[in-house]
Write a protein that holds these residues in place. Structure first.
Motif, PDB file in Angstrom:
ATOM      1  N   ALA A 220       1.052  -1.418   0.104  1.00  0.00           N
ATOM      2  CA  ALA A 220       0.226  -0.109  -0.044  1.00  0.00           C
ATOM      3  C   ALA A 220       0.660   1.394   0.233  1.00  0.00           C
ATOM      4  O   ALA A 220       1.339   1.117   0.476  1.00  0.00           O
ATOM      5  N   LEU A 221       0.634   2.223  -0.576  1.00  0.00           N
ATOM      6  CA  LEU A 221       1.231   3.215  -0.910  1.00  0.00           C
ATOM      7  C   LEU A 221       0.061   4.504   0.141  1.00  0.00           C
ATOM      8  O   LEU A 221      -0.725   4.428  -0.234  1.00  0.00           O
ATOM      9  N   VAL A 222       0.682   5.561   0.372  1.00  0.00           N
ATOM     10  CA  VAL A 222      -0.078   6.608   1.436  1.00  0.00           C
ATOM     11  C   VAL A 222       0.960   7.638   0.426  1.00  0.00           C
ATOM     12  O   VAL A 222       1.980   7.771   1.802  1.00  0.00           O
ATOM     13  N   ALA A 223      -0.273   8.435  -0.152  1.00  0.00           N
ATOM     14  CA  ALA A 223      -0.146   9.905  -0.242  1.00  0.00           C
ATOM     15  C   ALA A 223      -0.048  10.971   0.444  1.00  0.00           C
ATOM     16  O   ALA A 223      -1.426  11.400   1.220  1.00  0.00           O
ATOM     17  N   GLY A 224       1.305  11.469   1.398  1.00  0.00           N
ATOM     18  CA  GLY A 224       0.780  12.280   1.850  1.00  0.00           C
ATOM     19  C   GLY A 224       0.688  11.410   3.644  1.00  0.00           C
ATOM     20  O   GLY A 224      -0.224  12.449   4.367  1.00  0.00           O
ATOM     21  N   ALA A 225       1.916  10.382   3.610  1.00  0.00           N
ATOM     22  CA  ALA A 225       1.189  10.039   4.885  1.00  0.00           C
ATOM     23  C   ALA A 225       2.510  10.795   6.293  1.00  0.00           C
ATOM     24  O   ALA A 225       2.690  10.692   6.932  1.00  0.00           O
TER      25      ALA A 225
ATOM     26  N   ALA B  45      -1.431   8.673  10.132  1.00  0.00           N
ATOM     27  CA  ALA B  45      -2.785   7.778  11.352  1.00  0.00           C
ATOM     28  C   ALA B  45      -3.388   6.703  10.002  1.00  0.00           C
ATOM     29  O   ALA B  45      -3.443   5.264  10.453  1.00  0.00           O
ATOM     30  N   ILE B  46      -3.503   7.056   8.781  1.00  0.00           N
ATOM     31  CA  ILE B  46      -4.039   5.282   8.327  1.00  0.00           C
ATOM     32  C   ILE B  46      -2.547   4.686   7.938  1.00  0.00           C
ATOM     33  O   ILE B  46      -2.567   3.213   7.517  1.00  0.00           O
ATOM     34  N   THR B  47      -1.182   5.237   7.677  1.00  0.00           N
ATOM     35  CA  THR B  47      -0.549   4.300   7.116  1.00  0.00           C
ATOM     36  C   THR B  47      -0.156   3.373   8.515  1.00  0.00           C
ATOM     37  O   THR B  47       0.256   2.640   8.467  1.00  0.00           O
TER      38      THR B  47
ATOM     39  N   ALA C   4       8.166  10.568   9.778  1.00  0.00           N
ATOM     40  CA  ALA C   4       7.644   9.398   9.681  1.00  0.00           C
ATOM     41  C   ALA C   4       8.350   8.060   9.014  1.00  0.00           C
ATOM     42  O   ALA C   4       8.099   7.210   9.507  1.00  0.00           O
ATOM     43  N   VAL C   5       8.858   7.594   8.292  1.00  0.00           N
ATOM     44  CA  VAL C   5       9.979   6.490   7.979  1.00  0.00           C
ATOM     45  C   VAL C   5      10.823   5.381   8.530  1.00  0.00           C
ATOM     46  O   VAL C   5      10.320   4.014   8.826  1.00  0.00           O
ATOM     47  N   ARG C   6      10.651   6.434   9.478  1.00  0.00           N
ATOM     48  CA  ARG C   6      11.491   5.962  10.834  1.00  0.00           C
ATOM     49  C   ARG C   6      10.853   4.215  11.353  1.00  0.00           C
ATOM     50  O   ARG C   6      11.220   3.670  12.169  1.00  0.00           O
ATOM     51  N   ALA C   7       9.512   4.821  11.355  1.00  0.00           N
ATOM     52  CA  ALA C   7       8.149   4.266  12.104  1.00  0.00           C
ATOM     53  C   ALA C   7       8.332   2.697  11.867  1.00  0.00           C
ATOM     54  O   ALA C   7       7.698   1.380  12.317  1.00  0.00           O
ATOM     55  N   TYR C   8       8.992   2.784  10.195  1.00  0.00           N
ATOM     56  CA  TYR C   8       8.062   1.264   9.587  1.00  0.00           C
ATOM     57  C   TYR C   8      10.374   1.413   8.722  1.00  0.00           C
ATOM     58  O   TYR C   8       9.680   1.579   7.086  1.00  0.00           O
TER      59      TYR C   8
END
Length: 245
Positions: free
Chosen positions: A17-22, A29-31, A54-58
């Protein structure tokens, strides 16, 4: 990920899944909700520092940049995320801009900005996704209650969201023959701080906003059930509708 083209149940486990506006409150929250259900997420955002944070959480999740004023960058974000994940099962678009003020006061440049960010950029993401998604995959985009109930002193914002809503409605009917689902996310006012960051004007007094995490849960539910519309009920609770009206 297992998907049924006809539609009853879609497993998000291992979905790509790609979330634009992550990097935003709702997109974040959606991510988190999709990842929590086992999806493999790719994050797309405009600001490189916020995207890196943001990407550090994943760990291992792809991060792709885009500029809403450059439609080709939106299409590139879809292609890059698909290449990084080995394909995509869902593309969720959760970004936008708002402005306040009487129609006679809002300048043409602001109106153009709102249309670019709220309609043309999401449409560019969707167009690119439609070219690569397989039957049973989903596109989801956030519009808002103003798409159906335009508000005074928000004419241009309402128009940009209504334009995206109309576009999604037409594309949904086109995509049914291909098996790609199109979900419109049409929430009421949310407690995301969005209204406090307008590109012009000042927000009027607003009611207490809804919880973006509650909406994110409903978005994941809607994707899993192949729904076409997610709206707010009279009490603000998210309502998932299998078929858009």
């Amino acid at each position: 990920m297992s998907m049924s083209v006809s539609g009853v149940s879609v497993e998000l486990t291992d979905a790509r899944a790609l979330v634009a506006g992550a990097t935003g409150a709702l997109g974040g929250a959606i991510t988190a909700e999709l990842a929590g259900r086992g999806a493999r997420v790719a994050l797309a955002g405009r600001d490189p520092s916020r995207l890196a944070h943001a990407v550090r959480a994943y760990p291992g999740a792809p991060a792709v940049r885009f500029d809403a004023y450059a439609p080709e960058s939106c299409a590139s974000a879809v292609r890059d995320a698909s290449a990084a994940l080995g394909g995509l099962d869902a593309v969720v678009i959760a970004f936008g801009a708002v402005a306040f003020g009487a129609a006679s006061e809002v300048g043409d440049e602001v109106a153009e900005h709102l249309m670019a960010v709220n309609h043309l950029a999401p449409a560019a993401f969707c167009r690119a996704a439609l070219g690569i998604l397989h039957p049973g995959a989903s596109i989801a985009a956030v519009t808002g209650v103003v798409a159906e109930r335009p508000q005074p002193r928000m004419a241009d914002y309402s128009a940009s969201k209504a334009a995206l809503s109309a576009w999604l409605d037409a594309v949904r009917r086109e995509a049914r023959s291909t098996g790609v689902r199109v979900l419109e996310i049409r929430p009421g006012h949310l407690d995301t701080g969005f209204a406090q960051r307008p590109v012009a004007g000042t927000a009027p007094p607003l009611p207490e906003g809804g919880d973006p995490r509650q909406l994110a849960t409903a978005v994941a539910d809607a994707l899993e059930t192949g729904a076409e519309l997610l709206r707010s009920g009279p009490d603000g609770t998210p309502v998932v509708e299998r078929r858009a009206r």
